[in-house]
Design a protein around this motif. Structure first.
Motif, short mmCIF file in Angstrom:
data_model
loop_
_atom_site.label_atom_id
_atom_site.label_comp_id
_atom_site.label_asym_id
_atom_site.label_seq_id
_atom_site.Cartn_x
_atom_site.Cartn_y
_atom_site.Cartn_z
N ASN A 215 0.81 -1.21 0.00
CA ASN A 215 0.00 0.00 0.00
C ASN A 215 0.85 1.27 0.00
N GLN A 216 2.00 1.22 0.66
CA GLN A 216 2.87 2.38 0.72
C GLN A 216 3.39 2.75 -0.67
N ILE A 217 3.81 1.75 -1.43
CA ILE A 217 4.30 1.99 -2.79
C ILE A 217 3.16 2.45 -3.68
N LEU A 218 1.98 1.87 -3.51
CA LEU A 218 0.83 2.26 -4.32
C LEU A 218 0.40 3.69 -4.00
N ASP A 219 0.43 4.06 -2.72
CA ASP A 219 0.10 5.44 -2.34
C ASP A 219 1.07 6.42 -3.00
N ALA A 220 2.35 6.06 -3.02
CA ALA A 220 3.34 6.93 -3.64
C ALA A 220 3.12 7.04 -5.15
N THR A 221 2.73 5.92 -5.77
CA THR A 221 2.45 5.93 -7.21
C THR A 221 1.27 6.84 -7.51
N GLU A 222 0.19 6.69 -6.75
CA GLU A 222 -0.98 7.54 -6.94
C GLU A 222 -0.62 9.01 -6.72
N ALA A 223 0.14 9.28 -5.68
CA ALA A 223 0.52 10.67 -5.38
C ALA A 223 1.35 11.27 -6.51
N ALA A 224 2.29 10.48 -7.06
CA ALA A 224 3.12 10.97 -8.16
C ALA A 224 2.28 11.30 -9.38
N LEU A 225 1.32 10.44 -9.69
CA LEU A 225 0.44 10.68 -10.84
C LEU A 225 -0.42 11.92 -10.64
N ILE A 226 -0.98 12.05 -9.45
CA ILE A 226 -1.86 13.20 -9.17
C ILE A 226 -1.07 14.50 -9.21
N ASN A 227 0.12 14.50 -8.64
CA ASN A 227 0.92 15.72 -8.63
C ASN A 227 1.42 16.08 -10.02
N TYR A 228 1.59 15.09 -10.88
CA TYR A 228 2.03 15.36 -12.25
C TYR A 228 0.88 15.93 -13.09
N PHE A 229 -0.27 15.25 -13.08
CA PHE A 229 -1.38 15.66 -13.93
C PHE A 229 -2.25 16.75 -13.29
N LYS A 230 -2.28 16.79 -11.96
CA LYS A 230 -3.16 17.73 -11.23
C LYS A 230 -4.58 17.68 -11.80
N PRO A 231 -5.22 16.51 -11.75
CA PRO A 231 -6.55 16.37 -12.36
C PRO A 231 -7.56 17.33 -11.75
N GLU A 232 -8.43 17.82 -12.61
CA GLU A 232 -9.42 18.82 -12.22
C GLU A 232 -10.28 18.37 -11.04
N TYR A 233 -10.73 17.12 -11.08
CA TYR A 233 -11.67 16.68 -10.05
C TYR A 233 -10.99 16.15 -8.79
N ASN A 234 -9.72 15.81 -8.84
CA ASN A 234 -9.01 15.54 -7.58
C ASN A 234 -8.97 16.81 -6.74
N LYS A 235 -8.78 17.93 -7.41
CA LYS A 235 -8.75 19.21 -6.71
C LYS A 235 -10.14 19.59 -6.22
N LYS A 236 -11.16 19.40 -7.06
CA LYS A 236 -12.51 19.78 -6.69
C LYS A 236 -13.06 18.95 -5.54
N LEU A 237 -12.76 17.65 -5.55
CA LEU A 237 -13.36 16.75 -4.56
C LEU A 237 -12.50 16.59 -3.31
#
Length: 289
Positions: A215-237
């Protein structure tokens, strides 16, 4: 193993398997399919079959795919073979068909082994000579609250995804919502020449990837993707982006790769366009502590 040495290594995760589907078509997966650990809600152009263009030949079906709506509409002619090794006796010319989910699938009925569905999105991703514009709107994990991987077909019962779907379809009626399902695997990068017992053990680990994806590695993977793309709805929600450094990893960096070109996808968000061979690198400042 002495974890102090882990800071001499970088962590790499990559999308080992990708799949894309409309939310209402997730039942094409096995009910107990739990391979996917991250899902990406995307906006894609509306696809539909031009009914007037459908032609039946002995070995294939030809039709035009209407891509987009309004001023941004285009057409592409596809020749689709539906003869496969597991149903060589099926002759599409002998059966009636109907459209489902307005012209997003052709369903042939009357065959003794059951209906045969020609899914337009899957066909287009396989046969089109163009990349499909795929805008990332949200990135999340496909897990239940207790940490168990969520079967793909149950994703639509997730409250967050239901809220997301309602918002996206209301705000972008000219687009379709599609889910990109990603199965990640991981490995360590870099080797060190040393006779130190702990380092030798760590070297052996790198020779037999992948690492166990926890889970730790997966959390880091998700965080890296979100910080790279900065998806519109991650920010909204969520109103904030997770930080890779907060995952407690002791590696020098976290590197993530997706390879969407395998599926013919052009991945982008309002913030960033992803190149097919690009590595998303997130330095971990606390890794040297």
């Amino acid at each position: 193993m002495n974890t102090n040495y882990m800071s001499d290594y970088g962590l790499q995760t990559w999308a080992y398997h990708l799949s894309m589907s409309y939310p209402f078509d997730l039942d094409y997966l096995s009910p107990d399919d739990r391979r996917y650990n991250i899902y990406v809600a995307t906006l894609i152009p509306k696809l539909s079959i031009d009914e007037d263009s459908v032609q039946f030949f002995e070995d294939y079906i030809r039709f035009d795919v209407i891509v987009g709506t309004g001023e941004h509409t285009s057409k592409e002619t596809l020749d689709i073979s539906i003869i496969s090794d597991d149903m060589p006796e099926f002759d599409h010319r002998k059966f009636e068909f109907e459209y489902e989910k307005p012209r997003k699938a052709m369903v042939f009925t009357g065959w003794e082994k059951g209906p045969i569905e020609l899914n337009l999105l899957h066909v287009y991703l396989t046969e089109s000579k163009y990349y499909l514009d795929t805008e990332i709107a949200y990135i999340g994990q496909a897990f239940r609250e207790n940490g168990e991987r969520l079967p793909a077909e149950e994703l639509m019962s997730d409250p967050m995804l239901q809220k997301l779907e309602a918002g996206l379809l209301r705000e972008y009626p000219e687009k379709d919502l599609a889910l990109l399902l990603l199965e990640f695997k991981s490995q360590l990068l870099e080797e060190i020449d040393s006779e130190d017992e702990d380092l030798v053990q760590l070297q052996e680990l790198t020779k037999t990837p992948p690492l166990r994806l926890n889970n730790q590695i997966l959390d880091a993977t998700e965080a890296a993707l979100i910080n790279y793309f900065k998806p519109e709805y991650n920010k909204k929600l969520n109103d904030k982006f997770p930080n890779v450094e907060d995952q407690g990893l002791r590696y020098r960096s976290a590197t993530v790769q997706i390879h969407p070109d395998i599926m013919g996808l052009k991945l982008f968000s309002k913030e960033k366009t992803y190149l097919s061979n690009e590595s998303i690198v997130s330095p971990l400042l606390q890794s040297n502590s």
